[in-house]
Design a protein around this motif. Structure first.
Motif, mmCIF file in Angstrom:
data_model
loop_
_atom_site.group_PDB
_atom_site.id
_atom_site.type_symbol
_atom_site.label_atom_id
_atom_site.label_comp_id
_atom_site.label_asym_id
_atom_site.label_seq_id
_atom_site.Cartn_x
_atom_site.Cartn_y
_atom_site.Cartn_z
ATOM 1 N N MET A 102 0.831 -1.199 0.000
ATOM 2 C CA MET A 102 0.000 0.000 0.000
ATOM 3 C C MET A 102 0.867 1.250 0.000
ATOM 4 N N GLN A 103 0.557 2.157 -0.899
ATOM 5 C CA GLN A 103 1.210 3.451 -0.993
ATOM 6 C C GLN A 103 0.119 4.504 -1.137
ATOM 7 N N ASP A 104 -0.022 5.348 -0.146
ATOM 8 C CA ASP A 104 -1.033 6.414 -0.176
ATOM 9 C C ASP A 104 -2.426 5.872 -0.460
ATOM 10 N N GLY A 105 -2.765 4.746 0.169
ATOM 11 C CA GLY A 105 -4.102 4.169 0.042
ATOM 12 C C GLY A 105 -4.336 3.365 -1.218
ATOM 13 N N TYR A 106 -3.278 3.074 -1.960
ATOM 14 C CA TYR A 106 -3.410 2.346 -3.221
ATOM 15 C C TYR A 106 -2.445 1.168 -3.227
ATOM 16 N N PRO A 107 -2.900 -0.026 -3.680
ATOM 17 C CA PRO A 107 -1.977 -1.161 -3.767
ATOM 18 C C PRO A 107 -1.051 -1.003 -4.972
ATOM 19 N N LEU A 108 0.138 -0.482 -4.729
ATOM 20 C CA LEU A 108 1.088 -0.158 -5.796
ATOM 21 C C LEU A 108 1.958 -1.361 -6.126
ATOM 22 N N MET A 109 2.002 -1.723 -7.395
ATOM 23 C CA MET A 109 2.856 -2.803 -7.892
ATOM 24 C C MET A 109 4.025 -2.137 -8.603
ATOM 25 N N ARG A 110 5.241 -2.547 -8.221
ATOM 26 C CA ARG A 110 6.393 -1.868 -8.806
ATOM 27 C C ARG A 110 7.599 -2.795 -8.941
ATOM 28 N N VAL A 111 8.463 -2.434 -9.863
ATOM 29 C CA VAL A 111 9.758 -3.101 -10.031
ATOM 30 C C VAL A 111 10.711 -2.450 -9.037
#
Length: 117
Positions: A101-110
């Motif tokens: 979670m990043q700022d209320g959003y499930p962030l997918m990242r490399v």
């Protein structure tokens, strides 16, 4: 121009995240089923080509907080209850990825792309 091995490895990671998230979002989850669901998610995604490892953690504190305000004993799985790490290996290129979670959003990242040692 053909994609590089690193670009293809990153693409493979994206495919696996899309599969993981959209296959399991909405699945009923409770504190009692959290571990078995996490293992099922890991095993399902690890079946895919080029997937070296998957680690899924169901965030129990967030799950408990959600259930504290509910009459039900379970809720629907969403990204806010997950912390996921994946390692993809394509033609000697290793890609490490993460979803949290990043700022209320499930962030997918490399997180990292490097030659496989």
């Amino acid at each position: 121009m053909d994609p590089t091995d690193a670009q293809t490895a990153c693409f493979e990671a994206g495919i696996k995240f899309g599969s993981l998230y959209h296959q399991f979002a909405g699945t009923p989850v409770s504190p009692a089923s959290a571990d078995s669901l996490a293992r099922a998610m890991e095993e399902a995604i690890e079946n895919q080509p080029h997937c070296e490892s998957v680690t899924v953690d169901v965030l129990r504190e967030e799950l408990a907080a959600e259930l504290a305000e509910s009459a039900a004993d379970y809720t629907e799985l969403t990204g806010r209850f997950l912390d996921v790490e994946m390692v993809i290996n394509y033609e000697g290129t290793e890609v490490r990825t993460r979803m949290d979670m990043q700022d209320g959003y499930p962030l997918m990242r490399v997180e990292d792309v490097r030659p496989d040692d």
